[in-house]
Design a protein around this motif. Structure first.
Motif, PDB file in Angstrom:
ATOM      1  N   ILE A  23       0.838  -1.189   0.000  1.00 19.48           N
ATOM      2  CA  ILE A  23       0.000   0.000   0.000  1.00 19.48           C
ATOM      3  C   ILE A  23       0.882   1.251   0.000  1.00 19.48           C
ATOM      4  CG2 ILE A  23      -1.741   1.322   1.236  1.00 19.48           C
ATOM      5  CD1 ILE A  23      -2.842  -1.211   0.029  1.00 19.48           C
ATOM      6  N   TYR A  24       0.690   2.096  -0.981  1.00 23.19           N
ATOM      7  CA  TYR A  24       1.434   3.356  -1.063  1.00 23.19           C
ATOM      8  C   TYR A  24       0.607   4.547  -0.588  1.00 23.19           C
ATOM      9  CZ  TYR A  24       5.768   1.992  -3.451  1.00 23.19           C
ATOM     10  OH  TYR A  24       7.004   1.486  -3.754  1.00 23.19           O
ATOM     11  N   TYR A  25      -0.694   4.531  -0.869  1.00 23.71           N
ATOM     12  CA  TYR A  25      -1.606   5.594  -0.433  1.00 23.71           C
ATOM     13  C   TYR A  25      -2.711   4.943   0.385  1.00 23.71           C
ATOM     14  CZ  TYR A  25       0.566   8.873  -3.714  1.00 23.71           C
ATOM     15  OH  TYR A  25       1.453   9.675  -4.389  1.00 23.71           O
ATOM     16  N   PRO A  26      -2.544   4.874   1.726  1.00 25.17           N
ATOM     17  CA  PRO A  26      -3.472   4.096   2.562  1.00 25.17           C
ATOM     18  C   PRO A  26      -4.917   4.561   2.521  1.00 25.17           C
ATOM     19  CG  PRO A  26      -1.432   4.516   3.747  1.00 25.17           C
ATOM     20  CD  PRO A  26      -1.379   5.350   2.500  1.00 25.17           C
ATOM     21  N   ARG A  27      -5.170   5.856   2.469  1.00 21.41           N
ATOM     22  CA  ARG A  27      -6.559   6.321   2.582  1.00 21.41           C
ATOM     23  C   ARG A  27      -7.416   5.875   1.396  1.00 21.41           C
ATOM     24  NH1 ARG A  27      -6.166  12.285   5.530  1.00 21.41           N
ATOM     25  NH2 ARG A  27      -4.553  11.677   7.052  1.00 21.41           N
ATOM     26  N   PRO A  28      -6.969   6.072   0.142  1.00 19.97           N
ATOM     27  CA  PRO A  28      -7.751   5.506  -0.962  1.00 19.97           C
ATOM     28  C   PRO A  28      -7.399   4.046  -1.228  1.00 19.97           C
ATOM     29  CG  PRO A  28      -6.013   6.915  -1.825  1.00 19.97           C
ATOM     30  CD  PRO A  28      -5.946   7.028  -0.330  1.00 19.97           C
ATOM     31  N   GLY A  29      -6.320   3.547  -0.577  1.00 22.81           N
ATOM     32  CA  GLY A  29      -5.943   2.148  -0.744  1.00 22.81           C
ATOM     33  C   GLY A  29      -5.139   1.861  -2.003  1.00 22.81           C
ATOM     34  N   TYR A  30      -4.476   2.857  -2.568  1.00 20.48           N
ATOM     35  CA  TYR A  30      -3.706   2.641  -3.787  1.00 20.48           C
ATOM     36  C   TYR A  30      -2.405   1.895  -3.474  1.00 20.48           C
ATOM     37  CZ  TYR A  30      -6.807   6.195  -5.784  1.00 20.48           C
ATOM     38  OH  TYR A  30      -7.892   6.920  -6.203  1.00 20.48           O
ATOM     39  N   THR A  31      -2.100   0.924  -4.306  1.00 17.47           N
ATOM     40  CA  THR A  31      -0.931   0.079  -4.120  1.00 17.47           C
ATOM     41  C   THR A  31       0.215   0.498  -5.031  1.00 17.47           C
ATOM     42  OG1 THR A  31      -1.630  -1.455  -5.849  1.00 17.47           O
ATOM     43  CG2 THR A  31      -2.461  -1.870  -3.598  1.00 17.47           C
ATOM     44  N   LYS A  32       1.348  -0.172  -4.832  1.00 17.90           N
ATOM     45  CA  LYS A  32       2.468   0.043  -5.740  1.00 17.90           C
ATOM     46  C   LYS A  32       2.064  -0.306  -7.171  1.00 17.90           C
ATOM     47  CE  LYS A  32       6.878  -1.191  -4.852  1.00 17.90           C
ATOM     48  NZ  LYS A  32       8.157  -1.976  -4.838  1.00 17.90           N
ATOM     49  N   ARG A  33       1.269  -1.328  -7.335  1.00 15.78           N
ATOM     50  CA  ARG A  33       0.777  -1.691  -8.671  1.00 15.78           C
ATOM     51  C   ARG A  33      -0.016  -0.536  -9.275  1.00 15.78           C
ATOM     52  NH1 ARG A  33      -2.122  -5.451  -7.215  1.00 15.78           N
ATOM     53  NH2 ARG A  33      -0.817  -7.282  -7.683  1.00 15.78           N
ATOM     54  N   ASP A  34      -0.890   0.085  -8.482  1.00 17.83           N
ATOM     55  CA  ASP A  34      -1.674   1.208  -8.974  1.00 17.83           C
ATOM     56  C   ASP A  34      -0.763   2.347  -9.432  1.00 17.83           C
ATOM     57  OD1 ASP A  34      -4.198   0.026  -8.433  1.00 17.83           O
ATOM     58  OD2 ASP A  34      -4.044   0.639  -6.332  1.00 17.83           O
ATOM     59  N   VAL A  35       0.256   2.621  -8.639  1.00 15.00           N
ATOM     60  CA  VAL A  35       1.197   3.685  -8.986  1.00 15.00           C
ATOM     61  C   VAL A  35       1.926   3.355 -10.282  1.00 15.00           C
ATOM     62  CG1 VAL A  35       3.361   4.804  -8.288  1.00 15.00           C
ATOM     63  CG2 VAL A  35       1.491   4.541  -6.632  1.00 15.00           C
TER      64      VAL A  35
END
Length: 337
Positions: A23-35
């Protein structure tokens, strides 16, 4: 968190993404994959913004709520196909920085937790002469994005009068950036001098709305044109770069027609993917022409003939010729009382 790595292909290169579910952005739940997938989508546009520019990485290996650091020197284990360029700092030291030239380089850096990309205003071929004038409109307490927009509109008119074209983008925060592609004929001091001239002209045209005062206690509720963003070793987040804020905002390139109604909250990791797929890079023609700084340097010469001199540099710089005291005004007053 899964330990298995994934691979993404960009421009014929395969880039390994380790721990893609981190998890890179915990509040929206964005992961390294999303990034990584975000940077893959906007890769061509961001490569245009970064191409051959020495770039400092702002790394968050554990995500935006973990520790971070700025990495100026290219990691020793960087792949052989990733270009670097040697640049020097005000201290006299130097570093070999990454120079992304293809989307795969951006993905490679993102895998290291490189969320924010800070390119220099120079190219690897000539690291002493900037090819961008960078005008940073920074809202001060009591002002907001709307006030920065009003200044940007006035700035556009000024640039038009001088035969220059600026390219606006959100900062990813509360401010706006306007970049002007310039001929690489002037050193950092010359480009900074031009930025000061822009700020002073805006102060005249928008009294009480714009300031070039370096000391925060003197800025008031005005938009600060940060002329020192054009000094050596000062960088601004690249177009399309994510920012390390909870909702994953993006520094979003805009057309001038969009600026009056823009809202920086509309541009984040998810919405920029949709926007880019629909519109592509709205600054794609930015490198088609380079402009002369001479009209702005003529303004600077006029100001100087009227007694307006040098302004302070950042505190970590050597004392520069003609520079006024770096003592905070309120402190200087106390010392003379």
């Amino acid at each position: 968190m899964a330990d298995e790595a994934e691979e993404l292909t960009a421009g014929g290169r395969t880039v390994r993404i380790s721990h893609p579910d981190k998890i890179y952005y915990p509040r929206p739940g964005y992961t390294k994959r999303d990034v990584a997938e975000y940077y893959l989508t906007v890769g061509e546009g961001m490569t245009r913004a970064l191409r051959a520019r020495p770039t400092t990485l702002e790394r968050y290996p554990e995500g935006v709520e973990g520790g971070s650091f700025f990495q100026k020197r290219a990691p020793k284990n960087h792949p052989s196909w990733l270009r670097t360029a040697r640049i020097s700092f005000p201290s006299g030291r130097y570093a070999d920085e990454l120079c992304p030239e293809e989307p795969a380089a951006i993905l490679w850096a993102a895998n290291l937790g490189g969320l924010v990309f800070h390119p220099w205003a120079v190219r690897a071929e000539d690291t002493e002469h900037p090819d961008e004038l960078r005008l940073d409109l920074d809202p001060q307490p009591g002002t907001a994005f709307a006030e920065a927009v009003a200044v940007a509109v006035e700035l556009r008119g000024l640039l038009d009068e001088l035969g220059l074209r600026g390219f606006p983008k959100t900062s990813g925060g509360r401010g706006l950036h306007v970049f002007v592609p310039i001929e690489p004929r002037w050193d950092f001091a010359g480009v900074r001098r031009a930025a000061i001239a822009v700020g002073r002209e805006l102060e005249r045209r928008m009294p009480g709305k714009v300031t070039t005062h370096w000391w925060k206690e003197e800025r008031g509720e005005r938009i600060f044109l940060d002329y020192n963003q054009n000094a050596r070793d000062r960088t601004i987040a690249a177009a399309y770069s994510l920012r390390a804020r909870p909702h994953a905002p993006v520094s979003a390139p805009l057309t001038w027609d969009e600026v009056p109604d823009a809202d920086p909250r509309d541009f984040d990791l998810r919405t920029m993917v949709t926007r880019y797929r629909e519109r592509g890079d709205v600054h794609a023609d930015m490198d088609e022409r380079r402009y002369s700084l001479e009209p702005l340097l003529d303004l600077a010469a006029r100001d100087e003939s009227e007694g307006l001199g040098e302004l302070p540099y950042p505190p970590d710089y050597p004392k520069m010729p003609g520079e006024p005291s770096r003592v905070q005004p309120s402190r200087a007053k106390k010392e003379t009382d």
